[in-house]
Design a protein around this motif. Structure first.
Motif, PDB file in Angstrom:
ATOM      1  N   TYR A  62       7.872   2.725   4.458  1.00 15.60           N
ATOM      2  CA  TYR A  62       7.431   3.024   5.831  1.00 15.60           C
ATOM      3  C   TYR A  62       6.292   2.097   6.294  1.00 15.60           C
ATOM      4  O   TYR A  62       6.458   1.302   7.227  1.00 15.60           O
ATOM      5  N   ILE A  63       5.155   2.150   5.635  1.00 15.17           N
ATOM      6  CA  ILE A  63       4.009   1.364   6.103  1.00 15.17           C
ATOM      7  C   ILE A  63       4.222  -0.116   5.772  1.00 15.17           C
ATOM      8  O   ILE A  63       3.913  -1.005   6.565  1.00 15.17           O
TER       9      ILE A  63
ATOM     10  N   ASP B  23      10.549  -4.350  -4.025  1.00 14.32           N
ATOM     11  CA  ASP B  23      10.665  -2.887  -3.905  1.00 14.32           C
ATOM     12  C   ASP B  23      11.780  -2.438  -4.827  1.00 14.32           C
ATOM     13  O   ASP B  23      12.803  -3.128  -4.951  1.00 14.32           O
TER      14      ASP B  23
ATOM     15  N   ASN C  68      12.334   4.987  -2.822  1.00 18.24           N
ATOM     16  CA  ASN C  68      12.120   5.863  -1.663  1.00 18.24           C
ATOM     17  C   ASN C  68      12.376   5.111  -0.355  1.00 18.24           C
ATOM     18  O   ASN C  68      11.732   5.372   0.663  1.00 18.24           O
ATOM     19  N   SER C  69      13.321   4.172  -0.385  1.00 14.00           N
ATOM     20  CA  SER C  69      13.582   3.367   0.818  1.00 14.00           C
ATOM     21  C   SER C  69      14.964   2.744   0.665  1.00 14.00           C
ATOM     22  O   SER C  69      15.640   2.985  -0.331  1.00 14.00           O
TER      23      SER C  69
ATOM     24  N   PHE D 159       1.642  -1.821  -1.630  1.00 12.09           N
ATOM     25  CA  PHE D 159       2.019  -0.495  -1.110  1.00 12.09           C
ATOM     26  C   PHE D 159       2.792   0.332  -2.132  1.00 12.09           C
ATOM     27  O   PHE D 159       2.879   1.555  -1.998  1.00 12.09           O
TER      28      PHE D 159
ATOM     29  N   LYS E  35       4.351   8.937  -3.485  1.00 14.78           N
ATOM     30  CA  LYS E  35       3.301   9.446  -2.584  1.00 14.78           C
ATOM     31  C   LYS E  35       3.392  10.917  -2.216  1.00 14.78           C
ATOM     32  O   LYS E  35       2.621  11.363  -1.357  1.00 14.78           O
TER      33      LYS E  35
ATOM     34  N   ASN F  61       4.404   5.596 -12.839  1.00 12.53           N
ATOM     35  CA  ASN F  61       4.825   4.675 -11.787  1.00 12.53           C
ATOM     36  C   ASN F  61       3.625   4.004 -11.108  1.00 12.53           C
ATOM     37  O   ASN F  61       3.559   2.779 -11.007  1.00 12.53           O
TER      38      ASN F  61
ATOM     39  N   TYR G  38      -1.302  12.970  -7.454  1.00 12.58           N
ATOM     40  CA  TYR G  38      -1.126  11.791  -6.590  1.00 12.58           C
ATOM     41  C   TYR G  38      -2.486  11.191  -6.227  1.00 12.58           C
ATOM     42  O   TYR G  38      -2.720   9.985  -6.376  1.00 12.58           O
TER      43      TYR G  38
ATOM     44  N   LYS H  81      -4.510   7.384  -7.026  1.00 12.88           N
ATOM     45  CA  LYS H  81      -5.191   6.487  -6.073  1.00 12.88           C
ATOM     46  C   LYS H  81      -6.642   6.257  -6.508  1.00 12.88           C
ATOM     47  O   LYS H  81      -7.150   5.137  -6.485  1.00 12.88           O
TER      48      LYS H  81
HETATM   49  P1  NAD Z   1       7.033   4.736   1.129  1.00 14.23           P
HETATM   50  O1  NAD Z   1       7.541   5.611   0.048  1.00 14.23           O
HETATM   51  O2  NAD Z   1       7.825   4.660   2.379  1.00 14.23           O
HETATM   52  O3  NAD Z   1       6.815   3.260   0.580  1.00 14.23           O
HETATM   53  C1  NAD Z   1       6.505   2.994  -0.764  1.00 14.23           C
HETATM   54  C2  NAD Z   1       7.532   2.009  -1.274  1.00 14.23           C
HETATM   55  O4  NAD Z   1       7.239   1.680  -2.623  1.00 14.23           O
HETATM   56  C3  NAD Z   1       8.951   2.576  -1.245  1.00 14.23           C
HETATM   57  O5  NAD Z   1       9.795   1.672  -0.575  1.00 14.23           O
HETATM   58  C4  NAD Z   1       9.329   2.709  -2.724  1.00 14.23           C
HETATM   59  O6  NAD Z   1      10.701   2.496  -2.932  1.00 14.23           O
HETATM   60  C5  NAD Z   1       8.457   1.637  -3.345  1.00 14.23           C
HETATM   61  N1  NAD Z   1       8.108   1.851  -4.747  1.00 14.23           N
HETATM   62  C6  NAD Z   1       7.602   2.959  -5.334  1.00 14.23           C
HETATM   63  N2  NAD Z   1       7.379   2.753  -6.640  1.00 14.23           N
HETATM   64  C7  NAD Z   1       7.757   1.470  -6.910  1.00 14.23           C
HETATM   65  C8  NAD Z   1       7.773   0.663  -8.067  1.00 14.23           C
HETATM   66  N3  NAD Z   1       7.378   1.140  -9.260  1.00 14.23           N
HETATM   67  N4  NAD Z   1       8.236  -0.601  -7.971  1.00 14.23           N
HETATM   68  C9  NAD Z   1       8.659  -1.094  -6.795  1.00 14.23           C
HETATM   69  N5  NAD Z   1       8.671  -0.379  -5.654  1.00 14.23           N
HETATM   70  C10 NAD Z   1       8.214   0.893  -5.714  1.00 14.23           C
HETATM   71  O7  NAD Z   1       5.528   5.183   1.439  1.00 14.23           O
HETATM   72  P2  NAD Z   1       4.548   4.711   2.588  1.00 14.23           P
HETATM   73  O8  NAD Z   1       4.276   5.890   3.436  1.00 14.23           O
HETATM   74  O9  NAD Z   1       5.013   3.461   3.192  1.00 14.23           O
HETATM   75  O10 NAD Z   1       3.241   4.459   1.728  1.00 14.23           O
HETATM   76  C11 NAD Z   1       2.883   3.173   1.274  1.00 14.23           C
HETATM   77  C12 NAD Z   1       1.623   3.281   0.444  1.00 14.23           C
HETATM   78  O11 NAD Z   1       0.591   3.864   1.206  1.00 14.23           O
HETATM   79  C13 NAD Z   1       1.770   4.171  -0.796  1.00 14.23           C
HETATM   80  O12 NAD Z   1       1.034   3.602  -1.843  1.00 14.23           O
HETATM   81  C14 NAD Z   1       1.161   5.475  -0.365  1.00 14.23           C
HETATM   82  O13 NAD Z   1       0.648   6.193  -1.443  1.00 14.23           O
HETATM   83  C15 NAD Z   1       0.052   4.991   0.549  1.00 14.23           C
HETATM   84  N6  NAD Z   1      -0.355   5.977   1.556  1.00 14.23           N
HETATM   85  C16 NAD Z   1       0.576   6.550   2.345  1.00 14.23           C
HETATM   86  C17 NAD Z   1       0.201   7.507   3.284  1.00 14.23           C
HETATM   87  C18 NAD Z   1       1.204   8.211   4.150  1.00 14.23           C
HETATM   88  O14 NAD Z   1       0.918   9.279   4.645  1.00 14.23           O
HETATM   89  N7  NAD Z   1       2.381   7.664   4.374  1.00 14.23           N
HETATM   90  C19 NAD Z   1      -1.150   7.834   3.415  1.00 14.23           C
HETATM   91  C20 NAD Z   1      -2.085   7.209   2.591  1.00 14.23           C
HETATM   92  C21 NAD Z   1      -1.664   6.277   1.651  1.00 14.23           C
END
Ligand code: NAD
Ligand code: WQD
Length: 362
Positions: free
Chosen positions: A19-20, A39, A43-44, A88, A92, A107, A160, A164
Protein backbone atom coordinates in the motif's frame (compact mmCIF):
# COMPACT_ATOMS: atom_id res chain seq x y z
CA UNK A 1 35.02 6.38 -28.88
CA UNK A 2 31.67 6.79 -27.10
CA UNK A 3 31.68 8.47 -23.72
CA UNK A 4 30.56 6.06 -21.01
CA UNK A 5 27.07 6.73 -19.71
CA UNK A 6 27.02 7.62 -16.02
CA UNK A 7 25.74 4.55 -14.19
CA UNK A 8 22.14 4.97 -13.08
CA UNK A 9 21.57 5.22 -9.34
CA UNK A 10 18.66 3.30 -7.92
CA UNK A 11 16.44 3.49 -4.89
CA UNK A 12 15.70 -0.04 -3.70
CA UNK A 13 12.13 -0.12 -2.37
CA UNK A 14 11.42 -3.15 -0.19
CA UNK A 15 7.71 -3.91 0.10
CA UNK A 16 7.14 -1.63 -2.89
CA UNK A 17 4.15 -3.65 -4.15
CA UNK A 18 2.27 -2.87 -0.92
CA UNK A 19 0.00 0.00 0.00
CA UNK A 20 2.40 2.74 1.13
CA UNK A 21 5.32 1.41 -0.93
CA UNK A 22 3.41 1.60 -4.23
CA UNK A 23 2.36 5.20 -3.61
CA UNK A 24 5.94 6.07 -2.71
CA UNK A 25 7.26 4.47 -5.91
CA UNK A 26 4.85 6.69 -7.88
CA UNK A 27 6.18 9.76 -6.08
CA UNK A 28 9.82 8.68 -6.48
CA UNK A 29 9.45 8.27 -10.23
CA UNK A 30 7.66 11.60 -10.49
CA UNK A 31 10.66 13.15 -8.73
CA UNK A 32 13.14 11.61 -11.17
CA UNK A 33 14.37 8.64 -9.11
CA UNK A 34 14.89 5.19 -10.65
CA UNK A 35 13.33 2.42 -8.56
CA UNK A 36 13.80 -1.26 -8.01
CA UNK A 37 11.03 -3.01 -6.12
CA UNK A 38 11.56 -6.14 -4.05
CA UNK A 39 8.51 -7.83 -2.53
CA UNK A 40 7.53 -11.41 -1.66
CA UNK A 41 3.88 -10.55 -2.50
CA UNK A 42 2.85 -12.01 0.84
CA UNK A 43 0.34 -9.18 1.36
CA UNK A 44 0.16 -7.65 -2.13
CA UNK A 45 0.04 -8.56 -5.79
CA UNK A 46 2.12 -7.86 -8.88
CA UNK A 47 -0.90 -6.03 -10.29
CA UNK A 48 0.06 -2.96 -8.24
CA UNK A 49 3.46 -2.87 -9.96
CA UNK A 50 1.81 -3.25 -13.40
CA UNK A 51 -0.51 -0.37 -12.57
CA UNK A 52 2.43 1.72 -11.38
CA UNK A 53 4.06 1.23 -14.77
CA UNK A 54 0.90 2.48 -16.47
CA UNK A 55 0.59 5.42 -14.08
CA UNK A 56 4.23 6.51 -14.36
CA UNK A 57 4.88 5.39 -17.97
CA UNK A 58 8.08 3.91 -16.59
CA UNK A 59 9.55 0.43 -16.46
CA UNK A 60 9.94 -0.77 -12.87
CA UNK A 61 12.42 -3.56 -12.18
CA UNK A 62 10.73 -6.04 -9.87
CA UNK A 63 12.17 -8.88 -7.79
CA UNK A 64 9.77 -11.44 -6.35
CA UNK A 65 12.06 -12.14 -3.40
CA UNK A 66 11.72 -12.63 0.33
CA UNK A 67 14.03 -10.36 2.34
CA UNK A 68 14.78 -13.24 4.67
CA UNK A 69 16.36 -15.11 1.73
CA UNK A 70 19.67 -13.28 1.96
CA UNK A 71 21.36 -14.99 -1.00
CA UNK A 72 18.46 -14.11 -3.31
CA UNK A 73 18.45 -10.56 -1.96
CA UNK A 74 22.20 -10.34 -2.58
CA UNK A 75 21.58 -10.68 -6.34
CA UNK A 76 19.88 -7.28 -6.34
CA UNK A 77 22.93 -5.67 -4.73
CA UNK A 78 25.20 -7.46 -7.20
CA UNK A 79 23.14 -6.56 -10.27
CA UNK A 80 22.39 -2.89 -9.60
CA UNK A 81 24.05 0.29 -8.44
CA UNK A 82 21.90 0.94 -5.40
CA UNK A 83 22.22 4.38 -3.86
CA UNK A 84 19.64 4.16 -1.08
CA UNK A 85 16.95 1.91 0.36
CA UNK A 86 13.39 2.62 1.50
CA UNK A 87 12.39 -0.28 3.69
CA UNK A 88 8.62 -0.92 3.84
CA UNK A 89 8.65 -4.74 3.78
CA UNK A 90 7.12 -6.23 6.88
CA UNK A 91 4.04 -7.79 8.36
CA UNK A 92 1.77 -5.21 9.94
CA UNK A 93 -1.42 -6.63 11.46
CA UNK A 94 -1.47 -5.84 15.18
CA UNK A 95 -4.08 -8.48 16.11
CA UNK A 96 -2.44 -11.23 14.08
CA UNK A 97 0.92 -10.41 15.66
CA UNK A 98 -0.48 -11.34 19.08
CA UNK A 99 -1.60 -14.73 17.69
CA UNK A 100 1.56 -15.64 15.77
CA UNK A 101 4.34 -13.49 17.26
CA UNK A 102 7.21 -15.68 16.06
CA UNK A 103 6.21 -15.19 12.43
CA UNK A 104 6.27 -11.42 13.01
CA UNK A 105 9.66 -11.46 14.72
CA UNK A 106 11.14 -13.77 12.07
CA UNK A 107 9.83 -11.84 9.11
CA UNK A 108 10.32 -8.28 10.31
CA UNK A 109 13.57 -8.67 12.23
CA UNK A 110 15.39 -11.25 10.09
CA UNK A 111 14.34 -9.50 6.88
CA UNK A 112 15.78 -6.24 8.19
CA UNK A 113 19.01 -7.89 9.40
CA UNK A 114 19.62 -9.49 6.00
CA UNK A 115 19.02 -6.14 4.33
CA UNK A 116 21.36 -4.25 6.67
CA UNK A 117 24.12 -6.87 6.36
CA UNK A 118 24.00 -6.57 2.58
CA UNK A 119 23.93 -2.77 2.75
CA UNK A 120 27.05 -2.95 4.92
CA UNK A 121 28.76 -5.38 2.55
CA UNK A 122 27.93 -3.39 -0.61
CA UNK A 123 28.48 0.05 0.99
CA UNK A 124 24.93 1.30 0.56
CA UNK A 125 24.64 3.80 3.38
CA UNK A 126 21.23 5.51 3.19
CA UNK A 127 18.07 3.92 4.57
CA UNK A 128 14.57 5.26 5.17
CA UNK A 129 12.66 2.96 7.53
CA UNK A 130 8.88 2.57 7.99
CA UNK A 131 8.30 2.82 11.69
CA UNK A 132 4.96 3.51 13.29
CA UNK A 133 3.18 5.56 15.91
CA UNK A 134 2.59 2.17 17.49
CA UNK A 135 6.09 2.48 19.07
CA UNK A 136 4.64 5.08 21.47
CA UNK A 137 2.09 2.58 22.80
CA UNK A 138 -0.49 4.31 24.96
CA UNK A 139 0.77 7.89 24.92
CA UNK A 140 -2.20 8.85 27.11
CA UNK A 141 0.14 7.77 29.94
CA UNK A 142 1.82 11.15 29.44
CA UNK A 143 -1.02 13.70 29.13
CA UNK A 144 1.39 16.57 28.45
CA UNK A 145 2.80 14.60 25.50
CA UNK A 146 -0.30 14.88 23.31
CA UNK A 147 0.17 15.77 20.47
CA UNK A 148 3.05 13.30 20.58
CA UNK A 149 6.61 14.59 19.99
CA UNK A 150 9.42 12.25 18.97
CA UNK A 151 10.86 12.58 22.49
CA UNK A 152 7.81 10.87 24.01
CA UNK A 153 8.95 7.70 25.86
CA UNK A 154 8.40 4.58 23.77
CA UNK A 155 6.38 1.61 24.96
CA UNK A 156 4.86 -0.65 22.31
CA UNK A 157 2.12 -2.91 23.59
CA UNK A 158 2.00 -5.73 21.01
CA UNK A 159 4.45 -7.98 19.09
CA UNK A 160 4.10 -5.97 15.87
CA UNK A 161 4.98 -2.78 17.74
CA UNK A 162 7.86 -4.59 19.42
CA UNK A 163 9.34 -5.46 16.01
CA UNK A 164 9.24 -1.77 14.98
CA UNK A 165 10.78 -0.74 18.31
CA UNK A 166 13.49 -3.40 17.98
CA UNK A 167 14.36 -2.36 14.43
CA UNK A 168 14.67 1.26 15.58
CA UNK A 169 17.11 0.04 18.26
CA UNK A 170 19.07 -2.03 15.72
CA UNK A 171 19.44 1.03 13.49
CA UNK A 172 20.56 3.15 16.44
CA UNK A 173 23.11 0.53 17.55
CA UNK A 174 24.48 0.09 14.05
CA UNK A 175 24.79 3.84 13.64
CA UNK A 176 26.58 4.18 16.98
CA UNK A 177 29.05 1.44 15.99
CA UNK A 178 30.31 3.14 12.83
CA UNK A 179 28.71 6.55 12.70
CA UNK A 180 30.12 8.02 9.57
CA UNK A 181 29.06 5.10 7.40
CA UNK A 182 25.33 5.40 7.94
CA UNK A 183 22.43 7.75 7.29
CA UNK A 184 19.19 6.44 8.75
CA UNK A 185 15.79 8.16 8.63
CA UNK A 186 13.23 6.53 10.91
CA UNK A 187 9.72 7.64 9.92
CA UNK A 188 6.93 7.05 12.43
CA UNK A 189 3.70 7.02 10.47
CA UNK A 190 0.41 7.81 12.12
CA UNK A 191 -2.74 6.45 10.35
CA UNK A 192 -2.25 6.30 6.57
CA UNK A 193 -5.50 6.41 4.58
CA UNK A 194 -6.81 7.14 1.08
CA UNK A 195 -5.51 6.23 -2.33
CA UNK A 196 -3.85 7.71 -5.39
CA UNK A 197 -6.19 10.28 -7.02
CA UNK A 198 -5.84 8.42 -10.36
CA UNK A 199 -7.85 5.50 -8.95
CA UNK A 200 -5.15 3.14 -10.29
CA UNK A 201 -3.46 2.19 -7.01
CA UNK A 202 -4.81 1.94 -3.48
CA UNK A 203 -5.07 -0.24 -0.42
CA UNK A 204 -6.11 -3.84 -1.04
CA UNK A 205 -6.22 -5.77 2.23
CA UNK A 206 -6.49 -9.55 2.05
CA UNK A 207 -9.40 -10.98 4.06
CA UNK A 208 -11.37 -8.95 6.56
CA UNK A 209 -9.85 -5.45 6.87
CA UNK A 210 -8.50 -4.55 10.31
CA UNK A 211 -8.40 -0.83 9.67
CA UNK A 212 -11.25 1.64 9.76
CA UNK A 213 -11.20 3.11 6.25
CA UNK A 214 -10.81 -0.12 4.24
CA UNK A 215 -13.57 -1.68 6.34
CA UNK A 216 -15.94 1.23 5.69
CA UNK A 217 -15.14 1.11 1.99
CA UNK A 218 -16.09 -2.56 1.83
CA UNK A 219 -19.38 -1.83 3.62
CA UNK A 220 -20.11 0.93 1.11
CA UNK A 221 -19.74 -1.43 -1.87
CA UNK A 222 -21.74 -4.20 -0.21
CA UNK A 223 -18.88 -6.57 0.60
CA UNK A 224 -19.65 -6.26 4.35
CA UNK A 225 -22.92 -5.67 6.12
CA UNK A 226 -22.12 -2.82 8.50
CA UNK A 227 -19.33 -0.98 10.25
CA UNK A 228 -18.67 -1.90 13.87
CA UNK A 229 -17.62 1.19 15.81
CA UNK A 230 -15.40 -0.15 18.59
CA UNK A 231 -16.69 1.77 21.60
CA UNK A 232 -18.17 5.23 22.20
CA UNK A 233 -17.28 5.52 25.88
CA UNK A 234 -13.87 7.15 25.45
CA UNK A 235 -13.10 10.58 26.89
CA UNK A 236 -13.33 12.41 23.52
CA UNK A 237 -15.78 14.91 21.98
CA UNK A 238 -18.12 12.15 20.72
CA UNK A 239 -16.87 9.21 22.78
CA UNK A 240 -14.89 7.54 19.97
CA UNK A 241 -11.06 7.39 19.81
CA UNK A 242 -8.94 10.07 18.17
CA UNK A 243 -6.33 9.32 15.50
CA UNK A 244 -4.12 11.38 13.20
CA UNK A 245 -5.20 10.22 9.73
CA UNK A 246 -2.78 11.08 6.93
CA UNK A 247 -3.38 10.87 3.19
CA UNK A 248 -1.10 8.20 1.71
CA UNK A 249 0.07 10.61 -1.02
CA UNK A 250 1.23 13.09 1.64
CA UNK A 251 2.92 10.20 3.43
CA UNK A 252 4.65 9.11 0.21
CA UNK A 253 5.95 12.66 -0.25
CA UNK A 254 7.39 12.48 3.27
CA UNK A 255 9.73 9.74 2.02
CA UNK A 256 11.03 11.94 -0.78
CA UNK A 257 11.64 14.70 1.78
CA UNK A 258 13.53 12.24 4.01
CA UNK A 259 15.66 10.95 1.11
CA UNK A 260 16.53 14.51 0.13
CA UNK A 261 17.44 15.27 3.73
CA UNK A 262 19.80 12.29 3.83
CA UNK A 263 21.35 13.38 0.53
CA UNK A 264 21.78 17.02 1.45
CA UNK A 265 22.70 16.89 5.12
CA UNK A 266 26.16 18.09 5.95
CA UNK A 267 26.67 15.64 8.80
CA UNK A 268 28.76 12.60 7.95
CA UNK A 269 26.27 10.19 9.41
CA UNK A 270 22.95 10.34 11.18
CA UNK A 271 20.17 8.30 12.71
CA UNK A 272 17.05 10.31 13.48
CA UNK A 273 13.29 9.84 13.95
CA UNK A 274 10.50 11.93 12.44
CA UNK A 275 6.77 11.69 13.02
CA UNK A 276 4.76 11.76 9.82
CA UNK A 277 1.29 12.95 10.76
CA UNK A 278 -0.91 15.99 10.21
CA UNK A 279 -1.03 17.20 13.80
CA UNK A 280 -4.84 17.10 13.68
CA UNK A 281 -6.86 14.38 15.38
CA UNK A 282 -10.20 13.04 14.13
CA UNK A 283 -12.63 10.75 15.95
CA UNK A 284 -14.00 7.55 14.42
CA UNK A 285 -17.41 9.17 13.96
CA UNK A 286 -15.90 12.23 12.29
CA UNK A 287 -14.11 10.00 9.79
CA UNK A 288 -17.30 7.98 9.33
CA UNK A 289 -19.17 11.20 8.50
CA UNK A 290 -16.47 12.34 6.06
CA UNK A 291 -16.56 9.00 4.28
CA UNK A 292 -20.38 9.01 4.06
CA UNK A 293 -20.18 12.50 2.51
CA UNK A 294 -17.63 11.25 -0.02
CA UNK A 295 -19.70 8.26 -1.09
CA UNK A 296 -23.03 10.07 -0.87
CA UNK A 297 -24.62 7.45 1.32
CA UNK A 298 -25.11 6.87 5.05
CA UNK A 299 -23.49 3.49 5.44
CA UNK A 300 -24.89 1.28 8.21
CA UNK A 301 -22.98 1.15 11.49
CA UNK A 302 -23.38 -0.16 14.98
CA UNK A 303 -21.64 0.77 18.21
CA UNK A 304 -20.01 -2.35 19.68
CA UNK A 305 -17.61 -2.89 22.58
CA UNK A 306 -14.08 -1.56 22.70
CA UNK A 307 -11.40 -3.39 20.72
CA UNK A 308 -8.61 -4.80 22.91
CA UNK A 309 -5.46 -2.69 22.74
CA UNK A 310 -7.12 0.50 21.42
CA UNK A 311 -6.13 3.77 23.07
CA UNK A 312 -7.89 7.12 23.35
CA UNK A 313 -5.66 9.45 21.37
CA UNK A 314 -2.71 9.11 18.97
CA UNK A 315 -2.09 12.50 17.41
CA UNK A 316 1.31 13.55 16.08
CA UNK A 317 3.29 16.63 16.83
CA UNK A 318 4.77 16.92 13.33
CA UNK A 319 6.96 20.01 13.93
CA UNK A 320 10.27 18.19 13.57
CA UNK A 321 9.34 17.00 10.07
CA UNK A 322 8.07 20.47 9.18
CA UNK A 323 11.24 22.19 10.38
CA UNK A 324 13.87 19.71 9.26
CA UNK A 325 12.39 17.84 6.30
CA UNK A 326 10.40 20.86 5.09
CA UNK A 327 7.43 18.55 4.77
CA UNK A 328 3.87 18.87 5.99
CA UNK A 329 0.54 17.38 5.00
CA UNK A 330 -1.36 19.18 2.25
CA UNK A 331 -4.45 16.97 2.08
CA UNK A 332 -7.12 16.30 4.69
CA UNK A 333 -9.48 13.49 5.70
CA UNK A 334 -12.14 14.65 3.21
CA UNK A 335 -9.58 14.46 0.34
CA UNK A 336 -8.55 10.98 1.46
CA UNK A 337 -12.18 9.81 1.62
CA UNK A 338 -12.83 11.16 -1.87
CA UNK A 339 -9.78 9.37 -3.29
CA UNK A 340 -10.58 6.19 -1.39
CA UNK A 341 -14.09 6.24 -2.81
CA UNK A 342 -12.78 6.62 -6.38
CA UNK A 343 -10.34 3.73 -5.87
CA UNK A 344 -13.11 1.58 -4.31
CA UNK A 345 -15.76 2.19 -6.95
CA UNK A 346 -13.29 1.64 -9.77
CA UNK A 347 -11.75 -1.43 -8.08
CA UNK A 348 -14.42 -2.90 -5.77
CA UNK A 349 -12.34 -6.08 -5.40
CA UNK A 350 -9.02 -4.28 -5.21
CA UNK A 351 -6.37 -5.75 -7.48
CA UNK A 352 -8.19 -9.06 -7.84
CA UNK A 353 -9.77 -9.47 -11.24
CA UNK A 354 -12.75 -11.18 -9.64
CA UNK A 355 -14.83 -8.02 -9.70
CA UNK A 356 -14.11 -7.48 -13.37
CA UNK A 357 -14.78 -11.12 -14.22
CA UNK A 358 -18.10 -11.04 -12.34
CA UNK A 359 -19.16 -7.90 -14.17
CA UNK A 360 -18.56 -9.52 -17.56
CA UNK A 361 -20.18 -12.78 -16.49
CA UNK A 362 -23.37 -10.97 -15.39
P1 NAD B 1 1.59 -3.65 3.06
O1 NAD B 1 1.37 -4.98 3.67
O2 NAD B 1 0.62 -3.20 2.03
O3 NAD B 1 3.05 -3.57 2.44
C1 NAD B 1 4.13 -4.31 2.96
C2 NAD B 1 4.72 -5.09 1.81
O4 NAD B 1 5.84 -5.83 2.27
C3 NAD B 1 3.74 -6.10 1.21
O5 NAD B 1 3.67 -5.91 -0.18
C4 NAD B 1 4.33 -7.46 1.57
O6 NAD B 1 4.06 -8.42 0.59
C5 NAD B 1 5.80 -7.12 1.69
N1 NAD B 1 6.58 -7.99 2.56
C6 NAD B 1 6.31 -8.38 3.83
N2 NAD B 1 7.29 -9.16 4.31
C7 NAD B 1 8.22 -9.29 3.32
C8 NAD B 1 9.45 -9.96 3.20
N3 NAD B 1 9.94 -10.72 4.20
N4 NAD B 1 10.13 -9.88 2.03
C9 NAD B 1 9.65 -9.15 1.01
N5 NAD B 1 8.48 -8.48 1.06
C10 NAD B 1 7.78 -8.55 2.21
O7 NAD B 1 1.68 -2.59 4.25
P2 NAD B 1 1.76 -1.01 4.19
O8 NAD B 1 0.54 -0.49 4.83
O9 NAD B 1 2.14 -0.55 2.85
O10 NAD B 1 2.95 -0.77 5.21
C11 NAD B 1 4.28 -0.57 4.78
C12 NAD B 1 5.17 -0.43 6.00
O11 NAD B 1 4.72 0.64 6.80
C13 NAD B 1 5.17 -1.65 6.92
O12 NAD B 1 6.47 -1.83 7.42
C14 NAD B 1 4.22 -1.27 8.02
O13 NAD B 1 4.52 -1.92 9.21
C15 NAD B 1 4.49 0.22 8.12
N6 NAD B 1 3.37 0.99 8.68
C16 NAD B 1 2.14 0.85 8.14
C17 NAD B 1 1.07 1.55 8.68
C18 NAD B 1 -0.33 1.40 8.15
O14 NAD B 1 -1.27 1.69 8.86
N7 NAD B 1 -0.53 0.96 6.92
C19 NAD B 1 1.29 2.42 9.75
C20 NAD B 1 2.58 2.54 10.27
C21 NAD B 1 3.62 1.80 9.72
C1 WQD C 1 -8.69 3.44 13.88
C2 WQD C 1 -9.86 3.71 14.80
C3 WQD C 1 -10.60 1.81 16.07
C4 WQD C 1 -11.92 -0.55 12.62
C5 WQD C 1 -3.40 0.70 13.40
C6 WQD C 1 -2.21 0.11 14.08
C7 WQD C 1 -1.08 1.09 14.06
C8 WQD C 1 -0.81 1.59 12.64
C9 WQD C 1 -2.05 2.11 12.01
C10 WQD C 1 0.79 0.12 11.62
C11 WQD C 1 -9.72 3.05 16.16
C12 WQD C 1 -11.66 2.26 15.10
C13 WQD C 1 -11.42 0.46 13.42
C14 WQD C 1 -13.30 -0.87 12.71
C15 WQD C 1 -13.57 0.86 14.37
N1 WQD C 1 -0.38 0.53 11.79
N2 WQD C 1 -12.22 1.16 14.28
N3 WQD C 1 -14.08 -0.14 13.58
O1 WQD C 1 -5.72 0.93 15.48
O2 WQD C 1 -5.38 3.41 15.15
O3 WQD C 1 -3.81 1.84 14.15
O4 WQD C 1 -3.07 1.11 12.08
O5 WQD C 1 1.79 0.50 12.16
O6 WQD C 1 0.02 0.43 14.58
O7 WQD C 1 -2.54 -0.20 15.41
O8 WQD C 1 -6.04 1.99 13.19
O9 WQD C 1 -7.74 1.86 11.42
O10 WQD C 1 -7.46 -0.09 13.01
O11 WQD C 1 -8.44 2.03 13.85
O12 WQD C 1 -14.31 1.48 15.14
O13 WQD C 1 -13.80 -1.78 12.04
O14 WQD C 1 -11.03 3.13 14.21
O15 WQD C 1 -11.18 1.49 17.30
O16 WQD C 1 -10.24 3.94 17.10
P1 WQD C 1 -5.30 2.05 14.62
P2 WQD C 1 -7.43 1.37 12.78
Amino acid sequence: HTPTQPQKKYVLVTGGAGYIGSHTVAELIENGYECIVVDNLDNSSYESVSRLQILTKHKITFYHTDLCDKEELRKIFVNHNIDSVIHFAGLKAVGESTQIPLKYYRNNILGTLALLELMQEYHVEKLVFSSSATVYGDATRFPDMIPIPEECPLGPTNPYGNTKYTIEKILNDLYESEKKNWKFAILRYFNPIGAHPSGLIGEDPLGIPNNLLPYMAQVAVGRREKLNVFGNDYDSRDGTPIRDYIHVVDLAKGHIAALKYLDNTKSEGLCREWNLGSGTGSTVLEVYRAFCDACGDDIPYEITGRRAGDVLNLTAKPDRATNELHWKTELNVADACKDLWKWTTENPFGYQLKGVVDKFAA
